[in-house]
Every structure is written in C-alpha cells, then in structure tokens.
Design a protein around this motif. Sequence first.
Motif, PDB file in Angstrom:
ATOM      1  N   GLU A 116       0.871  -1.182   0.085  1.00 34.03           N
ATOM      2  CA  GLU A 116      -0.181   0.009   0.038  1.00 34.03           C
ATOM      3  C   GLU A 116       0.964   1.220   0.074  1.00 34.03           C
ATOM      4  N   ALA A 117       0.537   2.311  -0.677  1.00 38.52           N
ATOM      5  CA  ALA A 117       1.003   3.796  -0.670  1.00 38.52           C
ATOM      6  C   ALA A 117       0.040   4.567   0.075  1.00 38.52           C
ATOM      7  N   ARG A 118      -0.027   4.844   1.233  1.00 33.79           N
ATOM      8  CA  ARG A 118      -1.055   5.536   1.906  1.00 33.79           C
ATOM      9  C   ARG A 118      -0.747   6.955   1.475  1.00 33.79           C
ATOM     10  N   ASN A 119      -1.745   7.748   1.399  1.00 28.09           N
ATOM     11  CA  ASN A 119      -1.937   9.108   0.946  1.00 28.09           C
ATOM     12  C   ASN A 119      -1.906   9.192  -0.532  1.00 28.09           C
ATOM     13  N   ALA A 120      -1.056   8.274  -1.285  1.00 26.57           N
ATOM     14  CA  ALA A 120      -1.043   8.335  -2.610  1.00 26.57           C
ATOM     15  C   ALA A 120      -2.173   8.499  -3.458  1.00 26.57           C
ATOM     16  N   CYS A 121      -2.380   9.220  -4.500  1.00 21.54           N
ATOM     17  CA  CYS A 121      -3.413   9.213  -5.448  1.00 21.54           C
ATOM     18  C   CYS A 121      -3.374   7.977  -6.525  1.00 21.54           C
ATOM     19  N   ALA A 122      -4.165   8.075  -7.296  1.00 19.61           N
ATOM     20  CA  ALA A 122      -4.381   6.566  -8.048  1.00 19.61           C
ATOM     21  C   ALA A 122      -3.019   6.712  -8.980  1.00 19.61           C
ATOM     22  N   LEU A 123      -2.832   7.789  -9.289  1.00 23.47           N
ATOM     23  CA  LEU A 123      -1.474   7.883 -10.254  1.00 23.47           C
ATOM     24  C   LEU A 123      -0.352   7.276  -9.353  1.00 23.47           C
ATOM     25  N   GLY A 124      -0.127   7.912  -8.155  1.00 25.56           N
ATOM     26  CA  GLY A 124       0.825   7.765  -7.045  1.00 25.56           C
ATOM     27  C   GLY A 124       0.928   6.284  -6.917  1.00 25.56           C
ATOM     28  N   ALA A 125      -0.133   5.620  -6.748  1.00 24.10           N
ATOM     29  CA  ALA A 125      -0.415   4.114  -6.471  1.00 24.10           C
ATOM     30  C   ALA A 125       0.143   3.170  -7.705  1.00 24.10           C
ATOM     31  N   ALA A 126      -0.163   3.630  -8.782  1.00 26.50           N
ATOM     32  CA  ALA A 126       0.283   3.112 -10.024  1.00 26.50           C
ATOM     33  C   ALA A 126       1.772   3.235  -9.909  1.00 26.50           C
ATOM     34  N   TRP A 127       2.170   4.423  -9.672  1.00 24.13           N
ATOM     35  CA  TRP A 127       3.674   4.756  -9.749  1.00 24.13           C
ATOM     36  C   TRP A 127       4.652   3.711  -9.081  1.00 24.13           C
ATOM     37  N   PHE A 128       4.041   3.567  -7.798  1.00 26.55           N
ATOM     38  CA  PHE A 128       4.664   2.556  -6.695  1.00 26.55           C
ATOM     39  C   PHE A 128       4.419   1.233  -7.067  1.00 26.55           C
ATOM     40  N   GLY A 129       3.284   1.039  -7.673  1.00 27.69           N
ATOM     41  CA  GLY A 129       2.893  -0.582  -8.084  1.00 27.69           C
ATOM     42  C   GLY A 129       3.186  -1.291  -6.888  1.00 27.69           C
ATOM     43  N   ASP A 130       3.571  -2.565  -7.254  1.00 32.52           N
ATOM     44  CA  ASP A 130       3.837  -3.469  -6.036  1.00 32.52           C
ATOM     45  C   ASP A 130       5.470  -3.544  -5.734  1.00 32.52           C
ATOM     46  N   GLY A 131       6.068  -2.451  -6.362  1.00 35.56           N
ATOM     47  CA  GLY A 131       7.689  -2.754  -6.378  1.00 35.56           C
ATOM     48  C   GLY A 131       8.326  -3.540  -7.272  1.00 35.56           C
ATOM     49  N   THR A 132       7.720  -4.469  -7.926  1.00 42.24           N
ATOM     50  CA  THR A 132       8.240  -5.634  -8.526  1.00 42.24           C
ATOM     51  C   THR A 132       8.892  -4.948  -9.987  1.00 42.24           C
ATOM     52  N   VAL A 133      10.064  -5.157 -10.127  1.00 44.81           N
ATOM     53  CA  VAL A 133      10.778  -4.810 -11.519  1.00 44.81           C
ATOM     54  C   VAL A 133      11.443  -6.045 -11.774  1.00 44.81           C
TER      55      VAL A 133
END
Lengths: 416, 548, 385
Positions: free
Chosen positions: A32-49
């Motif tokens: 989870e990325a708390r306080n993040a908007c939808a774009l922020g949540a998409a930017w963080f993703g689940d961190g898998t690269v």
Amino acid sequence: MTDRSVANVTCLGCGCACDDITVVVKQDSIAEARNACALGAAWFGDGTVPAETRVNGRPASLEQALTEAARLLGGAKRPLVYLAADISCETQREGVAIADRLHAATDSLAATATTAVLAAQRRGRAGATLGEIRQHADLVVFWAVDPSTRYPRYGSRYVVEPRGVAAPQGRNSRTLIAVDVGESRGPADADGRVAVAPTDEVDGLEMMRAAVQGRAGGADARFRTVVELARRMTEARYVAIVADGEPGLVPADPARAEALITLAQALNGPTRCALSTLRGGGNRSGADAVLTWQTGFPFAVDFARGHPSYHPQAGAAALLGAGEVDAALVIGTPATLPVPVAAGLAGIRSVAIGPRASAATFQPAVAVDTGVAGIHEGGTAFRMDDVPLPLRPSLEGGGARAALVTVRALRDRLGA
Amino acid sequence: MSQPTRLRIAGGTVYDPANGVEGVVHDVCIEGDRIVAELPASAPRLDARGMVVMPGGVDIHAHVAGSSVNHARRLLPEEHAADPAPAPRLADGPPGRSGTGGTVPSTFATGYRYAGLGYTTAMEAAVAPLAARHAHAELDDTPIIDAGFFVLLGNDDYLLRQIAAGETVRARDYAAWLLGVTRAYAIKVVNPGGVAVWKGGGGGADGGRNVRGLDDAVGSSAVTPRKILETLAGAANALALPHPVHIHCNNLGQPGNAATTLESMRTLAGQRAHFTHLQFHSYGGALGKAWASAAREVIEYVNAHAEVSVDVGQVMFGPATTVTADGPVEQLLYASSGRKWVNIDIELESGCGIVPYAYRERAAVAALQWAVGLELFLLANDPWRVVLSTDHPNGGTFLSYPELIRLLMDRAYRDERLKGVNQKLLAGNALLDGLSREYTLGEIAIITRAGPARLLGLTGKGHLGPGADADVTIYANDADRAKMFATPRYVIKAGTLVVEDGQLRRAPTGRRLTVRPDYDAAVTKDLKRFFDEYACVGFENYGAEPVA
Amino acid sequence: MTRVLLAGVSTRGFAESAARAGYEVVAVDGFGDLDLVACATEVHVVRVGGRFSARAAVAAVRDVSCEAAVYEAGFENHPRAVRALAAGRVLWGNPPAVLARARDPRRLARVVGNAGLPGPRVRFTRPAPGARSGWLVKPLRSGGGDGVAVWRRGARVPRESYLQERISGVTGSIVFAADGRRAVPLGLSRMLAGETAFGADGFRYCGSILGSAGDPQFSADDRLLDRATLLAESVTRAFGLVGVNGVDFIARRGLPYAIEVNPRYTAAMELVERAYGISLFDVHVRACRRDLPAFDLGAARRRTRDAVGKAVVYARRPTALGDTRPWVLDSDVRDISPPGTRFAPREPICTIFARGRDAAACVAALARRAARLYRDVERREARSA
C-alpha cells in the motif's frame, strides 16, 4: 525482510512530488502507498521490477554489459544521452558527465515542457512555490486545465483545499475560476467559469494584460468576459494562475505560455500574482535543474563542440528524426520516452539503463534493468516548482540494481 | 610539476597580514594540506622568486550556487552561448568538465574560474532553507573551492511568529536548528520583514508591498524590521557563530537609504554584525528627488564602530545580473528597465528576484554607484572590516575583481576612469575631491583574504602561518595590477597545485563549511506542529541532511 | 476486513468492485495490470506458454490464506480447478457440479425449450447436406468468442466442439443475481464482437453497451427484457445458479435466443456497476448467501438517460506502450498494462469506456476513443530495421 512501514516517502508519479506517502511493505513488496493518489499508487505499484541484464537480447553479466556499452558509446561519432524518468538527480548528474565526455547531444524528459521553458527564458517568471500559493492565494484562476486529471493532489494537498496562513478556511478562503478554452476545461467544481474560444485565447490574454496595466482597450465584445476577469484579478489580494506546462490532448497555442507569463508579471503591479506551471513526474524537473546548473541550459544541450551549446529546436526527437544520431544512452525508464524519441531510437545501437530497460521497445543493444529512484534507491528529486526533496526508498537492498551505481560504473569505463 | 605532498614555495615576496608579514621575502612550506613551519632542504621547491605570495582568496559574498542562481542561469542562454567554457585539460584526476560563463556561470566553470583567479574559498550569500538541498548539490558540482552558504532568515513565517510572541529564546533555538538542518554556515537577513510584506499580498501602490522604516509593522505591530535585526543578531552572537548575522538592509537601491542603513547599524550597536554590499545602501538624496552619495557618512560610522564589518558590493561597468532574495526591489527594477524578470515567492520563508542588468559609464546612476563603492573603500580606515566584493553577479562578476583591485591601487588609472563616467550626480563626491589613497598590496591581501577569513571565523584560512590550510596564491609582480590579479601563476588548494604556470591543472573537490550549533530540542516539537499545520513538505524531509 | 481470493483470466473489474465493497483482495490472473495492483493487496500473475492456466493459477496461490474464493472467466470450463481453488476456503460462486451442467449446450437447449423460449439448435455431428441453416463451430470450453467460427459445409466437427445454429439478430446478454431458485435481473446489454474499430475479428468479444429503456439497439426492448428475465430465471432454477451470472443470447424481435450461460462474473457487469451504482461484488456475495437484492432493472433503465459502454481494444499490429501510469487517472481506461508492455496483433491492450445519449452514440464514442488510442500507441513501436 520484515514487514514495515516507511513514512515521509516522496512519490514521483507526477510533478507534485508529494512527500507525505507512507509505504507499507509486506513480504518484500509494496502492499500500500498511503496518501498516494491513483497515479501515485500506480507509480509505486507493488515494487516489482525486472532485474535482467542483456547484451544483444541475450542474458549477460553486468561486466559484459558495461564493456559492450562503453565500446558502443565510446566508438560513436554522434552519440545521444537521454535522461528519462524515474532517476535521481545524482544519477542525472552522472549522465551529463558521460555526455560531456562523449561530446554527445543531451536531452531529457524536461523537454516536454519546451514551450513553457522557452517562454520563461524570453520573459522570466512571476512564480511561487506551491506552498506559497497555499498560504496566500485568495483567487485561483485555472487556465484551460483541470489539475485533477494529471496532477491529482495538486488541489487537495497544495493549492485548493488546505488551510493557509492567509487562508484560514482553506477552500472557503479561496475563489476558483475556471477558464475553459475550447475543449480544455478547468475544474468542474470552480466557483465561476469563463469560456474562451481557442482562436481568441492569446488576444484575450493580451487584452487582459492591457486592462491590468491600465492601457485602455476597445470593448470588443469577444473579450468582455476575460477583461472583466482581469479586473477581478487585480482586486484580489494574491492571485494564482494555474496552467499546464505539459502538452495536453488538445495542442495549446504556442503563444499562450508567454502571454500567461507577461500577464502574471503585469498583475504584480496592482497586486500580487504567481503563475503556477504544472509539470509531469519522474523527476523531470530534476533533469531540468541538473542540466541548467551543470551546463547553463535546461534541455537540448549539445556537447559536440567540446562545450555545451543550446538547441531547443533540435533536441533528441529532432536529431533522431534527422538520422543524425549513431548511438544512444538512455538512462531511466525507457517506456517514458516521448513517442518521437522512442520511435527514433529504433534503428540505432543503444544502451538502456533504468527501470524495465530490458523491455524497451527500441531493442537496445545493451539493457540493464535497475530499480526505481524513490522506491529501490534514494537520492534527490525536484518538485514541479523546483523544490528539492529527498527520496526515501522502501525496497532498498532487494534484488533491484541501483541506477546510480550502474551509471557511475559506466562513467568510469568511459573515463568520464 | 607533479603532485608533491611537500612543497617549499621558495623566495617569494609574502603578504600575510594576519601574521604581520607585509612584503617579506621568505619561504612558505606546505606539507599535506597544511602550512608548516619548516621542511627538509630536500623537499620539492617551487621557485617563487620575484613573485608575490598570498593566502588563497576568500570571497565573503557571492551568488554562485542554489535555487535562485539556477533560475538566473536558466534565464540567460544568450550569455552562456557567448561565453563557452571548454573543459580544462587536467593533469590528473577525473577529466575536467565543460560549461558556460556569462554573469552566472555553470557550476564547474564557477569553480575553475575562481581557482584561476586565485580564490580558494567562497561563500554563497543567500540560500532559502527550503532549497538548501539544491544549494549543496550545486556546491558538490563546484570544484576546487571550499564553500559554504548563508541561510535566509528574517522573513520566515515561523521566526516572525516567535518574534510576535516575544519568544526570543525559541527564536534562537530555531535559528540554531535551522543552521544545522540546512548545513549552512551563517545567518543571512535580506530586507528584514520587507519580503514577508511583499509576499503577503494586499495590492495598492505602495500599501503593503515592502517596508520603508525599521519600525514598520510586519503583519502585526509586534514585528518590525528592527526587532527582526535584533533577534537575529542576538541569536548569532548568543550562539557564538563564527560569522555574525549577515545583513542586507531594508531599502536597497533607494535614494536616501543611507539613513536606513545607519539606523540599522545603530540598532545593533555594541554587537557584532556584518552589513553586506554596503554600496547599494549608501545613497543620499531622497525618493523622487536627486540621488547623491552618502558614502562618507556611512563609512565614518563603520570606521568608528569596531563591531561592524562590511563588504562593499562594488558596481563594475559591464553586464551584471541582479539576483537577490529581495523580491520587491526586483519588481521595481523590472518596471523601470529590462524585458526579463523572475520573481519566485518561496513558501513560508523568503523570495527570489532576478533582473539582468548592465552598468554603463554614461548612465548617471550607475556612475554614482561606482563612485559610492570606491568612496567606501578609499575612506575606510580599517581594511580588516571592509571586504572587497561586487555582490557577484549583482554589481559585476567576480572576474572583475582584478579590475577593481587596480582601481584601488592605482590612483592615476582611477582618475582616468573617473573622467570617462557620467558625472552628473557626482557633485560633492569624495572622488572628485581628489581622493588620492592607493591601496597597498598588504591592504589588498587584507580585503581579499585575511579580512574576510577572520570575519568569517575561518581560522585556518586567509593566512600562511603554520597550521593554516595550504591555500596559497602566487602572482607575478606586475605593475598592471589588474593583469597581475587576473592571472595568478600558481594556485595551491589544500596542498594540491591546482594552477600551474597560469593553467588549471587539477580540480580536487573542495570542502563544505558548515556550523551545527546546539539548541534545545523542544523547539522541534513546536516546529513539527507548525509544519503539520502549514507546510507543504514533510518535517523529516526538510533541510539538507541525508535521509536514507 | 475479509480476505477474498479472486482468480481468472482477468480479475481487474471484479477486484475493483470487491475493493470498493470493503474486501481485501488477493488476485491471481494472467495480466497483473496496474489498476489491479492498485486495488488488490497481493497480485500473482500466472501465464503458461503465454496463456492463463486455471490449474497453474490455483497452484500459485495454494498457500495463500483467504477466507473466501471467487473465480471468473477462465474457470467455468475447469470444474476440477474450481474444486482445488475452493479447498480450505469458502467458495463464493457456482460449485463444480453446477458448472458442468450450466456449460452443457444440450442442457441449455432443453431448459430454454421447457421455458417456452426459442433457442438455436445444437448438434455434435454434421447436419445433413442440403440443410439451409448456417452453423457456428464452438469449442465446448470456449470463452470470449475464442475459437468460434462459421462452420464450413461438410467440415468435420472437431472433438471438444459442437455446432450451434446461426441466428441472425443482435447479440446481447442478461446479467443477474441468483440464489439457486430465483433470479433478479441486473442489466441488459448488447454485445460487440469482431468489430474492426477495436481491432477484433471473427467472433471475438470486444465490448458491451448498456442502453436505457427503449433504446433502439434492441427492437421490442420491453419484451426482450421480460423474456430475458424469464430466461435468467429458467436457467437459475434448472441449474441451481448462485451469485452473479450471465446468459448470452441473440435477440430477434424481442425474443432472446440463448446461446451460452456464463455462470460467473462477466465483462458486461462492470457497466451495470457504472450505470446503476450497485456493487456487483456485494450483490454476488449476498446472493451466494441466498440474499437477493431488491433491484428493479426496469425502473433503473427508465431512470437512466445515457447509454454506457465498454470496448476491449486489441492490438492491430505489433504495439508497444509508453508510460501507462498516468492512464490510471482516466476513469474511462482500465486494464492498464505496465509501462513498455508489448502486444502482438490481436492481443488485448486495454479496456475503454464511454457514454452516449443512446447506444449508437456510445459506440461511436468508443470508436473515436479507440482511434485515438491506436494513434497514441502505434507510433511507438520500432519500425522494423
């Protein structure tokens, strides 16, 4: 690794660069990325690269990749170094060092705001950091843009909702006016709206400036509403004008940027005014800052003559389109390359170092996957208003390679 | 010559005023990065016979790194295009970096050019706390010189609240905290209260756009420029900071502002304070009426008060760029002059204003400004307290320092230049009265090295005694002092020979100069509340300390 | 918060519904889209040989503990996988036995006939030569129009396939909530298939349009709603369907010719959620508990003015995406792949949504949106050297 929460994390999803994100990590991935908007949540993703290293499409060691990259770039006659998204300023600085050494052409994602940057170079700016607008603006005029579509927390965290020193009731201390220029509309919930035909836009801005400066203009009916808006703006205590520096769905009149700047400057006569220019994410404002301090120019810099020269009309896209470039180094997420740049890289030998480099569409000869600055590695990034912020990685030390370390190693190979 | 860890600078004529040495021929010995008293005879030698040896230059006030400076760079692509700076060919270490010049050079060019001028230490004069991280990043890319910066206070919302509430101690703790968290060197005050008023909005011709007098209300009547000065000077001295509060007075650039300057100085009488770019604050006459010089009156005060130090902020004819935190001043300059103007209000703290400019001999006001600066120099009694500066790039670039030195040392040259300027506003000016003083090399060494080092509290700089930092500049003794100071023959920085035979050969990284005074941690609780309420950056992300 | 496992070829739509309804979602599907990651706590992506495999999906989440499990498209033809999915978890959906029956085209034909409704004939062997009807060949384990083709006269009927009489009319579907005996209709939509505007060919599903009452996309709209509701009730009773389900049909003069039962969440249901504001996941869970919603579809259709539609945009040529992260801000784009994802022709790129004053306008809006998307993404892929 244990489950943990990392607070005060900076998101690079858009130019707001919100640094109040709390990243919740469970089992080495971002839950989870708390306080993040939808774009922020998409930017963080689940961190898998992905974490691949490839030379000519085949798996290779980092050593082999760096050797081939150095060979390819070092032997090029007209190389290009491109700073894409999701890298720190520290990494950007390494990239410019490489470009300097290679006498390469250099460009970055900051160039998407070319029109706004050039207009500011011609005229200057009447600006403010986002927090200053929050503290003082009692009138906010959204010019042909609704920030919530691409900069979701611009209103809620910075300019519209929060209480400010001179705005004790937050939203209720401010009047929002939406100027709708054709299809480019301001926020739906504005307190007032003004409609402007696209063909009348720049003339309208000029009429507004004349009105602000007390230069009598004719009462051409077409401009009556905008002139009335200008009058209203002069009566505000502190007026903010918000405009998008990035290209939108509907192309903006190229003369708009300069007209907005001069209007904002003029408004500082009778009152106080700041023009807030929205810019995209991925730390492209950082690339702008780094190139400016290291070379004197914000983008489209060419080191071919052994010193930086500025070619705003002949940046990466134009050079690639003209077939001038024979090798390229892309640092950052290749998927964020503007279309003309990505397409232009197709036929040339290139090196890609950054998040998802191995998935780059232009099939680099050397691809080294790295983590994302702000998720897997730290450093510095810049907000759209040029405020520097630290990056606080929540998944550092995992499997992802650090871009900074990799680019530095390449720089060493190149003797840069 | 390669990189010795020991070096004897042999037979030069040494000017080391801090140690009472004025034009004495003797050896200067270096071991590692320090000056030492002696070296074995076998140590490598640099033959400095016939040359002038001084400590490395110390620039007490210049705008060379950080957010405002970068905005200025971005504004001036034409200047950069006209002044390319190819990478120097270095003898060892990583390759040099190319850059561009003009009045606001790129960072690598800045470091190289300072070194080429024999300067080894420089202070960035104004950094908003919010942008401290940016300033450090730029200084990281400014090679060779040791550097620090002055952090802006005096228009910041939190401080003004403390002053309004009479919380002098908390204000001091806040200042101490801020210095540490931004990794700054000293406290800088710019137009105290005036920038806060400028940002507060309120419109009207002059109503609420700046302050005029030291007792003007800033927000509330409990906060005035005077109180701000007192609070910050008191804080700097209570914290025993190496450099006292560094003040850019109210009413910069306004005719008649000498009165404000003198009143500011009187407010702080008895305690250490440094008044910067004094030239811009030494005008007689009155708003709307004629300009005149008030340099004599101002320097007489300085002469009589040993606790006051100043740097002159000399105007030099040619291109300049005004870069300052004094936003309202720049709006006026824009309104009356050029096409380009940058104003950025910085949240809860400060501001930034930029207007490219040029000082022309034929312009009466520019000529007056030039004359006022020279008057300040030439009428000053104590060179230890009157430092050479042009407020780079506001009055002129640091590359004009050699020309300025010549003006100070060569009366004939000065008089000749005087003939060529517009003298309309120079009636009664001391220069026209035939000021004949010529600065000696010893005095130049004071105003460009020993004095600023002492005023900055940099005990290892500005002198050549044993234990000092091995920052040394060696000049050919040329009668044309401008030529002499423009092209040092050798420059040594921390024991490394960076300039050899006039060529830049090495570019080691310089050090960051910072202070970290103690403070009562209770202030951070109050600050966190303030941040939670108003700030748009996280408290834990504020400042310039590494976070991860 | 209840942890629920969602499994299927693409789980994004139902996962969003579940998250909005307050569930903690663990998802396993073949895509792992950005918008799925945004609403799910955990995402597992499973592809075997480039395709989703129900069996592999179940294995991937065997050790993931969730209170309940829900399957979607990709599972209805694999009852064993459903059983394995439900091991140690409450199954919210039709149990394996029900699945087998509901997916049997012969049973469907019988049920439809018994209800007095028309339906296409089905057969497993070739019809006699000279027969006038057209036929479609359909795999038994089909979904989304995959593998469906016009039957060539005289061709053998492949194993694991059957022939279904080709009916001319407008393809549509009715979606409903069922409690094993009763059905409450939730939406009546037209189905788009094989439209080139969306890069689809043949019978490939490429969208749904939910029209308001009386919309000309279906003739005799009122009667169709009535008959389709009867169809839903009939299959519910006959097969014991629970939760949300859909039946596809060809509509002709107000009569639904049932062609397939989808005993699970379907793509058209997302439109119901958007248009009428009801939570499909919540309805599904309650229906599985035999608690049906008091929802009046007829009234909802009369109340709603606009038509709402979705389209799946398929790649027309090799396509590569740029930075797709900002797409999440556009509520009319869903199923968003990570930046830089590449698609071979005929692979689904994403889903788009649109509104229109009627179904025709809605389709036109979707086509315009798709054209814009193609313009944006097709320029990026490398011109072949």
